[in-house]
Scaffold this motif. Structure first.
Motif, PDB file in Angstrom:
ATOM      1  N   GLY A 163      -4.524  13.543 -10.107  1.00 25.19           N
ATOM      2  CA  GLY A 163      -3.876  12.719 -11.117  1.00 25.19           C
ATOM      3  C   GLY A 163      -3.115  11.551 -10.545  1.00 25.19           C
ATOM      4  O   GLY A 163      -3.545  10.889  -9.591  1.00 25.19           O
ATOM      5  N   LEU A 164      -1.937  11.299 -11.107  1.00 22.90           N
ATOM      6  CA  LEU A 164      -1.119  10.154 -10.693  1.00 22.90           C
ATOM      7  C   LEU A 164      -0.673  10.274  -9.243  1.00 22.90           C
ATOM      8  O   LEU A 164      -0.620   9.271  -8.517  1.00 22.90           O
ATOM      9  CB  LEU A 164       0.100  10.034 -11.614  1.00 22.90           C
ATOM     10  CG  LEU A 164       1.040   8.853 -11.356  1.00 22.90           C
ATOM     11  CD1 LEU A 164       0.306   7.531 -11.504  1.00 22.90           C
ATOM     12  CD2 LEU A 164       2.240   8.911 -12.293  1.00 22.90           C
ATOM     13  N   THR A 165      -0.382  11.489  -8.804  1.00 25.83           N
ATOM     14  CA  THR A 165       0.042  11.686  -7.416  1.00 25.83           C
ATOM     15  C   THR A 165      -1.034  11.234  -6.447  1.00 25.83           C
ATOM     16  O   THR A 165      -0.751  10.550  -5.451  1.00 25.83           O
ATOM     17  CB  THR A 165       0.378  13.169  -7.162  1.00 25.83           C
ATOM     18  OG1 THR A 165       1.406  13.577  -8.061  1.00 25.83           O
ATOM     19  CG2 THR A 165       0.830  13.387  -5.732  1.00 25.83           C
ATOM     20  N   LEU A 166      -2.276  11.586  -6.736  1.00 30.22           N
ATOM     21  CA  LEU A 166      -3.396  11.175  -5.879  1.00 30.22           C
ATOM     22  C   LEU A 166      -3.590   9.662  -5.925  1.00 30.22           C
ATOM     23  O   LEU A 166      -3.822   9.020  -4.891  1.00 30.22           O
ATOM     24  CB  LEU A 166      -4.674  11.887  -6.311  1.00 30.22           C
ATOM     25  CG  LEU A 166      -5.949  11.526  -5.542  1.00 30.22           C
ATOM     26  CD1 LEU A 166      -5.796  11.854  -4.062  1.00 30.22           C
ATOM     27  CD2 LEU A 166      -7.151  12.254  -6.133  1.00 30.22           C
ATOM     28  N   ALA A 167      -3.477   9.076  -7.120  1.00 24.42           N
ATOM     29  CA  ALA A 167      -3.660   7.632  -7.257  1.00 24.42           C
ATOM     30  C   ALA A 167      -2.612   6.867  -6.454  1.00 24.42           C
ATOM     31  O   ALA A 167      -2.937   5.913  -5.720  1.00 24.42           O
ATOM     32  CB  ALA A 167      -3.596   7.235  -8.730  1.00 24.42           C
ATOM     33  N   VAL A 168      -1.358   7.269  -6.570  1.00 19.58           N
ATOM     34  CA  VAL A 168      -0.284   6.603  -5.830  1.00 19.58           C
ATOM     35  C   VAL A 168      -0.488   6.776  -4.328  1.00 19.58           C
ATOM     36  O   VAL A 168      -0.309   5.833  -3.546  1.00 19.58           O
ATOM     37  CB  VAL A 168       1.086   7.158  -6.267  1.00 19.58           C
ATOM     38  CG1 VAL A 168       2.191   6.644  -5.357  1.00 19.58           C
ATOM     39  CG2 VAL A 168       1.372   6.773  -7.716  1.00 19.58           C
ATOM     40  N   ASP A 169      -0.878   7.967  -3.916  1.00 22.75           N
ATOM     41  CA  ASP A 169      -1.116   8.231  -2.500  1.00 22.75           C
ATOM     42  C   ASP A 169      -2.209   7.320  -1.952  1.00 22.75           C
ATOM     43  O   ASP A 169      -2.087   6.783  -0.844  1.00 22.75           O
ATOM     44  CB  ASP A 169      -1.509   9.698  -2.323  1.00 22.75           C
ATOM     45  CG  ASP A 169      -1.503  10.124  -0.866  1.00 22.75           C
ATOM     46  OD1 ASP A 169      -0.415  10.284  -0.306  1.00 22.75           O
ATOM     47  OD2 ASP A 169      -2.599  10.282  -0.293  1.00 22.75           O
ATOM     48  N   ASN A 170      -3.266   7.126  -2.704  1.00 23.53           N
ATOM     49  CA  ASN A 170      -4.357   6.252  -2.268  1.00 23.53           C
ATOM     50  C   ASN A 170      -3.909   4.799  -2.168  1.00 23.53           C
ATOM     51  O   ASN A 170      -4.317   4.071  -1.247  1.00 23.53           O
ATOM     52  CB  ASN A 170      -5.545   6.370  -3.221  1.00 23.53           C
ATOM     53  CG  ASN A 170      -6.375   7.608  -2.961  1.00 23.53           C
ATOM     54  OD1 ASN A 170      -6.490   8.070  -1.826  1.00 23.53           O
ATOM     55  ND2 ASN A 170      -6.956   8.174  -4.008  1.00 23.53           N
ATOM     56  N   VAL A 171      -3.075   4.375  -3.103  1.00 26.51           N
ATOM     57  CA  VAL A 171      -2.577   2.995  -3.052  1.00 26.51           C
ATOM     58  C   VAL A 171      -1.730   2.793  -1.797  1.00 26.51           C
ATOM     59  O   VAL A 171      -1.901   1.813  -1.056  1.00 26.51           O
ATOM     60  CB  VAL A 171      -1.762   2.647  -4.312  1.00 26.51           C
ATOM     61  CG1 VAL A 171      -1.076   1.281  -4.151  1.00 26.51           C
ATOM     62  CG2 VAL A 171      -2.661   2.622  -5.535  1.00 26.51           C
ATOM     63  N   LEU A 172      -0.820   3.723  -1.525  1.00 26.22           N
ATOM     64  CA  LEU A 172       0.085   3.584  -0.391  1.00 26.22           C
ATOM     65  C   LEU A 172      -0.635   3.672   0.954  1.00 26.22           C
ATOM     66  O   LEU A 172      -0.287   2.944   1.900  1.00 26.22           O
ATOM     67  CB  LEU A 172       1.167   4.665  -0.450  1.00 26.22           C
ATOM     68  CG  LEU A 172       2.159   4.590  -1.615  1.00 26.22           C
ATOM     69  CD1 LEU A 172       3.035   5.838  -1.640  1.00 26.22           C
ATOM     70  CD2 LEU A 172       3.018   3.350  -1.529  1.00 26.22           C
ATOM     71  N   HIS A 173      -1.635   4.556   1.054  1.00 27.17           N
ATOM     72  CA  HIS A 173      -2.273   4.829   2.342  1.00 27.17           C
ATOM     73  C   HIS A 173      -3.584   4.073   2.563  1.00 27.17           C
ATOM     74  O   HIS A 173      -4.018   3.944   3.725  1.00 27.17           O
ATOM     75  CB  HIS A 173      -2.558   6.328   2.484  1.00 27.17           C
ATOM     76  CG  HIS A 173      -1.341   7.155   2.686  1.00 27.17           C
ATOM     77  ND1 HIS A 173      -0.812   7.953   1.705  1.00 27.17           N
ATOM     78  CD2 HIS A 173      -0.529   7.310   3.771  1.00 27.17           C
ATOM     79  CE1 HIS A 173       0.252   8.587   2.172  1.00 27.17           C
ATOM     80  NE2 HIS A 173       0.450   8.215   3.410  1.00 27.17           N
ATOM     81  N   ARG A 174      -4.222   3.631   1.510  1.00 27.75           N
ATOM     82  CA  ARG A 174      -5.538   3.019   1.655  1.00 27.75           C
ATOM     83  C   ARG A 174      -5.570   1.574   1.164  1.00 27.75           C
ATOM     84  O   ARG A 174      -5.970   0.661   1.906  1.00 27.75           O
ATOM     85  CB  ARG A 174      -6.598   3.835   0.892  1.00 27.75           C
ATOM     86  CG  ARG A 174      -6.715   5.289   1.317  1.00 27.75           C
ATOM     87  CD  ARG A 174      -7.756   6.010   0.459  1.00 27.75           C
ATOM     88  NE  ARG A 174      -7.727   7.448   0.611  1.00 27.75           N
ATOM     89  CZ  ARG A 174      -8.409   8.122   1.545  1.00 27.75           C
ATOM     90  NH1 ARG A 174      -9.143   7.474   2.420  1.00 27.75           N
ATOM     91  NH2 ARG A 174      -8.328   9.448   1.597  1.00 27.75           N
TER      92      ARG A 174
END
Length: 214
Positions: free
Chosen positions: A109-120
């Motif tokens: 969900g949102l946690t995965l989306a934010v993580d991808n933005v920050l790291h990728r």
């Protein structure tokens, strides 16, 4: 201001909005998680901003935002050397995540989306921004030494945080598992990587510099 400079300001502004929004969402998610454990919102904020990823995305937000608003007249924040240093820091965020941290924590969900933005996403966008829009030919071979201050301070802080909090932020710096010798050895390898990347960035800067008139 040339057309390329205007476009660079627009791109920097978009990157600042993306990175800043992701940092804000990460803070909200972190506070929510910590409060569910019965701890305070302040504990959540301190925890979130103790991660190199969040701190560096915050730097991207500040530097990209200053570059968008002030262009090449932004003083320290928009100097080519400052933007080169931040490009290195956020590049390391992406590389370490891809090499050592991917899949360690289940997310959706949102946690995965934010993580991808920050790291990728932010690492790719800001490195490309530096390559395409930041003026070249102004970096010096001694600049990477100065750029080491931020990662050195972070290594010291992360070890202090782990000792005080009883939990370490990254598995490759976990003193409870590796001991101080192992954690420091891994930190030295990463710091050497920062220095090596700095020298590579200076070499790229010089290779892409405009040709001087004969």
């Amino acid at each position: 201001m040339t057309g390329n400079q205007r476009l660079g300001c627009v791109v920097a502004g978009v990157i600042a909005l993306i990175a800043g929004s992701a940092v804000l969402l990460q803070v909200l998610l972190g506070v929510e998680t910590v409060q569910a454990q019965g701890r305070s919102a302040l504990d959540g904020i301190i925890l979130v901003f103790s991660y190199f990823t969040v701190l560096t995305n915050t730097l991207v937000t500040i530097v990209a935002g200053a570059s968008a608003l002030l262009g090449e007249r932004g003083g320290f924040l928009s100097r080519p050397g400052t933007r080169a240093a931040v490009a290195i820091y956020i590049f390391v965020v992406g590389v370490i995540f891809a090499a050592l941290l991917t899949g360690l924590r289940p997310m959706s969900g949102l946690t995965l989306a934010v993580d991808n933005v920050l790291h990728r996403i932010v690492p790719v966008l800001f490195v490309l921004y530096w390559l395409v829009f930041v003026p070249k030919g102004q970096l010096r071979w001694r600049d990477p030494i100065a750029w080491m201050l931020y990662p050195l301070l972070y290594v010291a802080y992360s070890l202090l945080y782990g000792a005080l909090a009883g939990r370490y932020l990254y598995p490759f710096a976990d003193v409870t598992v590796l001991g101080y010798g192992g954690a420091l050895a891994n930190s030295l390898v990463i710091l050497a990587g920062f220095l090596g990347l700095g020298l590579i960035v200076v070499a790229i800067d010089r290779a892409l510099a405009p040709a001087k008139p004969a």
